[in-house]
Structure formats: structure tokens, C-alpha cells
Design a protein around this motif. Structure first.
Motif, short mmCIF file in Angstrom:
data_model
loop_
_atom_site.label_atom_id
_atom_site.label_comp_id
_atom_site.label_asym_id
_atom_site.label_seq_id
_atom_site.Cartn_x
_atom_site.Cartn_y
_atom_site.Cartn_z
N CYS A 75 -51.25 -43.37 -99.80
CA CYS A 75 -51.87 -43.75 -100.97
C CYS A 75 -51.40 -45.00 -101.56
O CYS A 75 -50.60 -45.02 -102.74
CB CYS A 75 -52.06 -42.53 -102.15
SG CYS A 75 -53.21 -43.07 -103.41
N CYS A 124 -57.73 -40.50 -100.12
CA CYS A 124 -59.11 -40.20 -100.46
C CYS A 124 -59.71 -39.84 -99.41
O CYS A 124 -60.66 -38.63 -99.37
CB CYS A 124 -59.73 -41.34 -101.29
SG CYS A 124 -58.76 -41.76 -103.03
N PRO A 150 -60.68 -39.62 -106.64
CA PRO A 150 -62.11 -39.27 -107.04
C PRO A 150 -62.34 -37.82 -107.00
O PRO A 150 -63.30 -37.13 -107.77
CB PRO A 150 -62.79 -40.09 -105.79
CG PRO A 150 -61.80 -41.10 -105.51
CD PRO A 150 -60.70 -40.49 -105.51
N GLY A 172 -61.52 -44.01 -98.76
CA GLY A 172 -62.31 -43.63 -99.56
C GLY A 172 -63.04 -42.23 -99.38
O GLY A 172 -62.94 -41.70 -98.49
N ALA A 173 -63.23 -41.55 -100.55
CA ALA A 173 -63.94 -40.22 -100.34
C ALA A 173 -65.44 -40.35 -100.39
O ALA A 173 -65.80 -41.39 -100.65
CB ALA A 173 -63.51 -39.33 -101.73
N GLY A 225 -63.39 -45.01 -103.74
CA GLY A 225 -61.93 -45.00 -104.12
C GLY A 225 -61.57 -46.42 -104.49
O GLY A 225 -62.30 -47.26 -105.14
N GLY A 232 -58.69 -37.25 -102.78
CA GLY A 232 -57.85 -38.11 -103.74
C GLY A 232 -58.34 -38.20 -105.01
O GLY A 232 -58.45 -37.01 -105.59
#
Length: 183
Positions: A153, A91, A98, A64-65, A19, A96
Motif C-alpha cells: 500500500c 485496495c 475504500p 483500486g477496489a 483508490g 483497502g
């Protein structure tokens, strides 16, 4: 907002998978409340401490993903070592930005970026030190069990502060709609 310290400091770990690191920046946006937070918790794995592995902890915040094999390893390590796992930001919750790569084949993306583009290096990197890309980008709840979700976000510093102090205080965390931010 004054928060009573728990009898024993809770251990908190944080990490960023794939992310933009914006959710960690929002954590820093709690500004001087970081000092109050430091009275309530002890940070384990986190950019705040520069500790790279996770020991047993009470709360893990993950942004983050999940895009590659290293992300899976880190996520599973945190889940194994924490009592409460919190997905922070779009994410972590949905994949998100990504996850936009999910519309294409990973092999085609690598070929286009590393071989076909003008000025590209002419071959796809294959160093064994590089984590293997997954077939698609996943939100973290598709890999491990998630206890709580903080949308946004990134989520605002105020939203993170409220959520964390609710968790630390033993209350069910609640955010009102006005707390959500999607910049």
C-alpha cells in the motif's frame, strides 16, 4: 537488472478503479527502468498512453477496489481481454481504505454527506451520468478471476519492477517479505 526482450513485445494494460492512484505512482517510481520496460512491452489502456479502452493484452495490472457499476464494467472488460490479470495493492486485494465504508449503509452515507452536513448541497446527486454505487466495496477477486497478487500500500517501484520482469521473462513471480510496503 538487465532483462532480455521477449521475441515479441507483450501488451500491458493498466487501470485504477476506486483508490488513491498510489500503485500507478509506484509504477512511475521505477524511474529510468521505464525506458527498459518500454523495450519489453507495449502499453495498451493506461494513464501512460491515455487509452481509455482495453484491447487484447497479455498482462493487465489493476489497482483500486470495486465500488461502483463503472468499476465492475472496466474490470470485466479487462478480464475478458487479458491473459493474466494482476491485482496490485491493498485496495485491489482486500478492498483497502475504500472498504471502510462497508461498515455503514450506503444510503445513510449519502444522506449524511450530501444532505445533513453543514454546507451540504441539500440533496443526493442523481445524475444518470454518475455510476451507481454498489452495496459495498469489493476486492477485485470477488468480481473476476485474478491470476496474481502484488501486495502493498502501495507496492514499491522495485517490487513492481521485479514482478513485471519475472512475468515478462516467463518466470513465476516471487517477492521476498522485505519487498512489501504498507505506508
Amino acid at each position: 537488472m538487465n532483462v532480455r526482450p521477449p521475441m515479441k513485445k507483450l501488451k500491458v494494460a493498466t487501470t485504477s478503479l476506486s483508490g488513491c492512484f498510489g500503485c500507478h505512482m509506484s509504477l512511475l517510481d521505477i524511474d529510468e527502468r521505464l525506458l527498459e520496460l518500454a523495450k519489453l512491452v507495449e502499453f495498451d489502456r493506461s494513464p501512460i498512453t491515455d487509452i481509455k479502452t482495453c484491447g487484447p493484452c497479455d498482462i493487465a495490472l489493476i489497482e483500486g477496489a470495486v465500488c461502483n457499476s463503472e468499476n465492475v464494467h472496466v474490470l470485466r472488460e479487462l478480464r475478458r481481454n487479458c491473459k493474466m490479470l494482476v491485482a496490485v495493492g491493498a485496495c485491489a486485494i482486500t478492498g483497502g481504505l475504500p472498504a471502510q465504508r462497508n461498515q455503514r449503509d450506503v444510503g445513510e452515507i449519502l444522506q449524511r454527506c450530501y444532505v445533513d452536513m453543514p454546507g451540504a448541497q441539500g440533496r443526493v446527486p442523481d445524475d444518470p451520468e454518475l455510476p451507481l454505487l454498489l452495496d459495498k466495496v469489493y476486492p477485485i477477486n470477488e468480481i473476476v478471476r485474478v491470476d496474481y497478487f502484488i501486495p502493498g500500500c502501495p507496492p514499491s517501484g522495485d517490487a513492481l519492477w521485479k514482478y513485471l520482469t519475472d512475468l515478462i521473462g516467463g518466470r513465476m513471480p516471487r517477492l521476498d517479505y522485505q519487498s512489501f510496503r504498507f505506508d
